[in-house]
Motif scaffolding. Structure first.
Motif, PDB file in Angstrom:
ATOM      1  N   LEU A  59      27.566  73.163 -26.460  1.00 44.19           N
ATOM      2  CA  LEU A  59      27.429  71.865 -25.791  1.00 44.19           C
ATOM      3  C   LEU A  59      28.456  70.871 -26.333  1.00 44.19           C
ATOM      4  N   CYS A  60      28.534  70.769 -27.660  1.00 44.76           N
ATOM      5  CA  CYS A  60      29.514  69.851 -28.270  1.00 44.76           C
ATOM      6  C   CYS A  60      30.930  70.223 -27.850  1.00 44.76           C
ATOM      7  N   ARG A  61      31.201  71.521 -27.900  1.00 39.69           N
ATOM      8  CA  ARG A  61      32.576  71.976 -27.657  1.00 39.69           C
ATOM      9  C   ARG A  61      33.009  71.756 -26.210  1.00 39.69           C
ATOM     10  N   THR A  62      32.058  71.725 -25.284  1.00 35.33           N
ATOM     11  CA  THR A  62      32.444  71.449 -23.893  1.00 35.33           C
ATOM     12  C   THR A  62      32.875  69.989 -23.732  1.00 35.33           C
ATOM     13  N   VAL A  63      32.300  69.103 -24.558  1.00 39.99           N
ATOM     14  CA  VAL A  63      32.571  67.667 -24.374  1.00 39.99           C
ATOM     15  C   VAL A  63      34.013  67.315 -24.753  1.00 39.99           C
ATOM     16  N   ASN A  64      34.622  68.049 -25.690  1.00 35.08           N
ATOM     17  CA  ASN A  64      36.052  67.780 -25.902  1.00 35.08           C
ATOM     18  C   ASN A  64      36.918  68.944 -25.415  1.00 35.08           C
ATOM     19  N   LYS A  79      35.416  59.009 -16.433  1.00 33.80           N
ATOM     20  CA  LYS A  79      36.536  59.845 -15.978  1.00 33.80           C
ATOM     21  C   LYS A  79      36.280  61.311 -16.295  1.00 33.80           C
ATOM     22  N   PRO A  80      36.605  62.205 -15.352  1.00 34.10           N
ATOM     23  CA  PRO A  80      36.445  63.633 -15.629  1.00 34.10           C
ATOM     24  C   PRO A  80      37.358  64.074 -16.774  1.00 34.10           C
ATOM     25  N   LEU A  81      36.976  65.135 -17.465  1.00 36.47           N
ATOM     26  CA  LEU A  81      37.801  65.626 -18.573  1.00 36.47           C
ATOM     27  C   LEU A  81      39.132  66.135 -18.046  1.00 36.47           C
ATOM     28  N   PRO A  82      40.232  65.764 -18.704  1.00 33.37           N
ATOM     29  CA  PRO A  82      41.532  66.280 -18.280  1.00 33.37           C
ATOM     30  C   PRO A  82      41.635  67.774 -18.584  1.00 33.37           C
ATOM     31  N   GLN A  83      42.516  68.453 -17.853  1.00 28.90           N
ATOM     32  CA  GLN A  83      42.614  69.906 -17.968  1.00 28.90           C
ATOM     33  C   GLN A  83      43.618  70.358 -19.031  1.00 28.90           C
ATOM     34  N   GLU A  84      44.678  69.596 -19.225  1.00 37.16           N
ATOM     35  CA  GLU A  84      45.741  70.129 -20.097  1.00 37.16           C
ATOM     36  C   GLU A  84      46.688  69.020 -20.549  1.00 37.16           C
ATOM     37  N   GLY A  85      47.652  69.424 -21.354  1.00 41.19           N
ATOM     38  CA  GLY A  85      48.783  68.571 -21.710  1.00 41.19           C
ATOM     39  C   GLY A  85      48.409  67.368 -22.559  1.00 41.19           C
ATOM     40  N   VAL A  95      37.472  61.804 -28.433  1.00 38.46           N
ATOM     41  CA  VAL A  95      36.211  62.463 -28.777  1.00 38.46           C
ATOM     42  C   VAL A  95      36.384  63.098 -30.153  1.00 38.46           C
ATOM     43  N   GLY A  96      36.060  62.356 -31.194  1.00 36.27           N
ATOM     44  CA  GLY A  96      36.236  62.861 -32.557  1.00 36.27           C
ATOM     45  C   GLY A  96      35.243  63.962 -32.839  1.00 36.27           C
ATOM     46  N   MET A  97      35.696  65.007 -33.536  1.00 34.87           N
ATOM     47  CA  MET A  97      34.763  66.108 -33.807  1.00 34.87           C
ATOM     48  C   MET A  97      34.806  66.474 -35.279  1.00 34.87           C
TER      49      MET A  97
END
Ligand code: ADP
Ligand code: MG
Length: 256
Positions: A59-64, A79-85, A95-97
Motif C-alpha cells: 500500500l505504501c509503495r503504491t503511493v510513491n 493530481k494522478p501519480l505521474p508515470q515516469e521521468g 512523498v517522503g518514505m
C-alpha cells in the motif's frame, strides 16, 4: 470521545491530500490490494496496522509509485501519480518514505545523504542545501554526526538521518514503513519521538507500525488491514478499546 468512527467519509474531500480509490494490485495470482479506498487529509496522521503479509508495505509503495497498480486511482493533491521521468522523481520527493532498513547511501557522509536529493531533484544550490541539511540534522538530534558515514552511526541515528533526508525535500506527506522494526529496543523511542514531533508540527503522515503506544498518542486514525483489504478504520481510542471486526479483535489479542 464520540463513538462515531472517523472514516474516509468524515474527511472533507477538499482537504484530501492523498486519495486512493478502488485500488487493486496483484502479484501473480495473489490479490495483494483489494478495492482499497483511503483518503488522507492534510495534517492527518494515519497509522496502518495488520498482520504480516496483509499488504501494508505494498500500500505504501503504491503511493510513491514504487509499485504500479492494476486498477483504481491514486491522487496526491488532486493530481494522478505521474508515470515516469522528472515528474516521477518529483513525486518521490513530495512523498517522503522511510523504510525499515535505513537505506542511506553507504559511500556518502550523513551530510551528503541529506543534501543529495535537494541538489539533484529540487535543484537547490549547494550552500543552501548544506544549510538546510545541517538544520534538519540538528532537529532530529544528529547534527554532531554530519561528517560521519552511515556505518559509523547507531541504527537509531541512521533512521533519524533517513527522516532528515526525506524532510529535506519538503515532502507533502511522509510514509513510514515499520521505521523502528529493525532497531534495538533502546533506540526505538528516539525515532518515535522525532516522529511524534513531526506529527505535532502538522506533517501529514502514514505510519505502518507495531508500536501501539505511538498509534494511541499520535494517530488521528487507525487503519486495520488484513488479506489485502481495509477491514476497519477508527480513532485509536475506539479501535483499541472496542474493535468491531473479529479480525481486529484477534490481531489485538495477539499483540497487546
Ligand atoms: P505487509 O507489509 O503487510 O507484511 P506486504 O505488502 O509486504 O505485506 O506483502 C503482501 C503480500 O504480497 C505478501 O504475501 C507478500 O509475500 C507479497 N509480496 C510483496 N511483494 C511482492 C513481490 N514483489 N512479488 C511477489 N509477492 C510479493
Ligand atoms: Mg511490510
Amino acid at each position: 470521545m464520540s463513538e462515531v468512527s472517523v472514516t474516509k467519509d468524515a474527511a472533507p474531500v477538499a482537504n484530501a491530500l492523498v486519495a486512493l480509490s478502488g485500488v487493486n494490485k496483484h502479484f501473480g495470482a495473489l490479490h495483494v490490494l483489494q478495492d482499497i479506498d483511503l483518503t488522507i487529509s492534510r495534517g492527518e496522521v494515519v497509522v496502518v496496522i495488520g498482520p504480516s503479509g496483509s499488504g501494508k508495505s505494498t500500500l505504501c509503495r503504491t503511493v510513491n509509485r514504487l509499485e504500479t497498480i492494476d486498477s483504481g486511482s491514486i491522487t496526491i493533491d488532486g493530481k494522478p501519480l505521474p508515470q515516469e521521468g522528472k515528474e516521477l522523481a518529483r513525486l518521490r520527493a513530495d512523498v517522503g518514505m522511510v523504510f525499515q532498513s535505513f537505506n542511506l547511501f553507504a559511500h556518502k557522509t550523513v551530510l551528503e545523504n541529506v543534501m543529495l536529493g535537494q541538489t539533484k531533484v529540487r535543484k537547490t544550490d549547494k550552500k543552501a542545501a548544506e544549510e538546510k541539511a545541517r538544520t534538519l540534522l540538528d532537529r532530529v538530534g544528529v547534527g554532531a554526526q554530519a561528517d560521519k558515514y552511515p556505518a559509523q552511526l547507531s541504527g537509531g541515528q541512521q533512521q533519524r538521518v533517513a527522516i532528515a533526508r526525506a524532510l529535506a525535500m519538503d515532502p507533502k506527506v511522509m510514509l513510514f514503513d515499520e521505521p523502528t522494526s529493525a532497531l534495538d529496543p533502546e533506540m526505538i523511542n528516539e525515532v518515535l519521538e522525532v516522529m511524534q514531533q513531526l506529527a505535532r508540527d502538522g506533517m501529514t503522515m502514514v505510519v505502518v507500525t507495531h508500536e501501539m503506544g505511538f498509534a494511541r498518542s499520535a494517530a488521528n486514525r487507525v487503519v486495520f488491514m488484513a488479506d489485502g483489504r481495509i477491514v476497519e478504520e477508527a480513532e485509536p481510542e475506539q479501535f483499541f478499546n472496542n474493535p468491531r471486526s473479529d479480525r481486529a479483535k484477534d490481531f489485538l489479542s495477539k499483540i497487546l
